[in-house]
Design a protein around this motif. Sequence first.
Motif, PDB file in Angstrom:
ATOM      1  N   GLU A 309       0.637  -1.520  -0.129  1.00  0.00           N
ATOM      2  CA  GLU A 309       0.235  -0.086   0.353  1.00  0.00           C
ATOM      3  C   GLU A 309       0.878   1.138  -0.612  1.00  0.00           C
ATOM      4  O   GLU A 309       0.684   1.789  -0.170  1.00  0.00           O
ATOM      5  CB  GLU A 309      -0.707   0.443   0.962  1.00  0.00           C
ATOM      6  N   SER A 314      -3.406  -0.613  -4.514  1.00  0.00           N
ATOM      7  CA  SER A 314      -5.024  -1.243  -3.235  1.00  0.00           C
ATOM      8  C   SER A 314      -5.652  -2.061  -4.614  1.00  0.00           C
ATOM      9  O   SER A 314      -5.326  -2.429  -5.730  1.00  0.00           O
ATOM     10  CB  SER A 314      -5.190   0.553  -2.675  1.00  0.00           C
ATOM     11  N   ARG A 316      -9.955  -2.587  -4.687  1.00  0.00           N
ATOM     12  CA  ARG A 316     -10.971  -2.494  -4.479  1.00  0.00           C
ATOM     13  C   ARG A 316     -11.904  -3.010  -5.691  1.00  0.00           C
ATOM     14  O   ARG A 316     -11.961  -3.332  -6.202  1.00  0.00           O
ATOM     15  CB  ARG A 316     -11.751  -0.587  -4.472  1.00  0.00           C
ATOM     16  N   LYS A 356      -9.786 -10.389  -1.698  1.00  0.00           N
ATOM     17  CA  LYS A 356      -8.789 -11.548  -0.619  1.00  0.00           C
ATOM     18  C   LYS A 356      -6.997 -11.624  -0.920  1.00  0.00           C
ATOM     19  O   LYS A 356      -6.407 -11.361   0.005  1.00  0.00           O
ATOM     20  CB  LYS A 356      -9.670 -12.618   0.240  1.00  0.00           C
ATOM     21  N   GLN A 359      -5.622  -8.339  -1.382  1.00  0.00           N
ATOM     22  CA  GLN A 359      -5.144  -7.963  -0.207  1.00  0.00           C
ATOM     23  C   GLN A 359      -4.288  -8.748   1.058  1.00  0.00           C
ATOM     24  O   GLN A 359      -3.338  -7.963   1.329  1.00  0.00           O
ATOM     25  CB  GLN A 359      -6.637  -7.474   0.695  1.00  0.00           C
ATOM     26  N   GLN A 360      -4.157 -10.065   0.215  1.00  0.00           N
ATOM     27  CA  GLN A 360      -2.826 -10.688   1.023  1.00  0.00           C
ATOM     28  C   GLN A 360      -1.158 -10.648   1.184  1.00  0.00           C
ATOM     29  O   GLN A 360      -0.688 -10.088   2.060  1.00  0.00           O
ATOM     30  CB  GLN A 360      -3.352 -11.954   1.328  1.00  0.00           C
ATOM     31  N   ALA A 363      -0.838  -6.799   1.844  1.00  0.00           N
ATOM     32  CA  ALA A 363      -0.077  -6.441   3.377  1.00  0.00           C
ATOM     33  C   ALA A 363       0.882  -6.912   3.470  1.00  0.00           C
ATOM     34  O   ALA A 363       1.550  -6.504   4.765  1.00  0.00           O
ATOM     35  CB  ALA A 363      -1.780  -7.184   3.646  1.00  0.00           C
TER      36      ALA A 363
END
Length: 391
Positions: A309, A314, A316, A356, A359-360, A363
């Motif tokens: 990030e 990102s 969405r 998901k 995002q993993q 992160a």
Amino acid sequence: LMASWDRNTIILLDLVKQPENARCADCGAPDPDWASYKLGVFVCLNCSGTHRDLTDVSRVKSIRLDNWEDDLVEFMRRNGNAVAKAQYEKSVPAFYYRPQQHDCVVLRDQWIRAKYARQEFTGKNGHLQKAYSSGFCDGTLWKKGKNKRQFQKRRFVLSQDDFTLRYFIKEDSKVAKAIISVRNMNAVFQPEKVGHQNGLQITYMTEDRTRNLFVYHENGQEIVNWFNAVRAVRYAYLRKALAPANDSELMPLLTTRSLKEGYMEKTGPMQWEPFKRRWFVLCSVDRKLLYFKTPMDALELGAVFIGTEAHGFSVRETPTRGSRGSRWRYGLTMETPDRNFIFMCEQELEQRDWIKAFQQVIAQPLLPQHYSSKEERQYNCVIIHNKHISK
């Protein structure tokens, strides 16, 4: 008699709650409800199937449904998973893959046979480990033709001397059709994709693009030996390349499974190009999203490096209206510093799973190897996507 049965069932259920017995002795699945009364181990239903085939060394019963004689219960009490592990897994090489609950049948089956039937890891039969520990492997595998569905026999040679895997069109060929460096090679079982229970996918880099080989061997022991031989040579390479890294850092790098694979539809960089269905593969270890025309393609069409990030990445949900030409309704947008990628999924569950998974990866902190090649990879991914704008 009934009281004895009830008492023995209670004793077994108590034994299987002990920490060392609470997971399958062979694949680690929780709450095993079968046991081998010849080996003294508690195993899951799936692994019990292989034990049932090994009548010379193992005999299984259900803890809950079968009648257990007193002497068998006493044997289970004296033994158990920890005792068996100390004996049958005494000398498992560091690189050797220990199957998990959700691994394919051939991996679990051959691990059980290696442990108990062949006793490869007791310290008595070390010569049996040479097939995958010697740093050299030479044999025949069935390989999928690049543009054809059929498989052809090819000779493969794996060598730790120069850290390469070569394959030859003919048995007696002097010149290899391909020389693959193990530096960025990955082998992973993909029986459903390959269409054979012993199917293996070998992935490597060629001219900054990912290439796939799909192979199998009719014999389960042979293909698992090849898989572990690749891990052994990768282990030797990484120990040199990443010194002084320890085994706990190296083990996750020997072979890696993709975090998620599946079809999505994508559009081009201008976002007015027609949507096309592509097979996507997301790998969390090297932080890459690859895409192919089909799951069995030899060569990627494109790749995207996924940073954190803090680096401008990102993901969405995307509103479904205005998605030009897409037959699918569930969209997601992945923002990168260079451009936004719009993907469409057929099902809402798929859309959620992809978000998901992205995002993993986003992160996860960048590791030193990602920093060294991040700019180069981002540059490459722009070139690749521009080159394959219509693909």
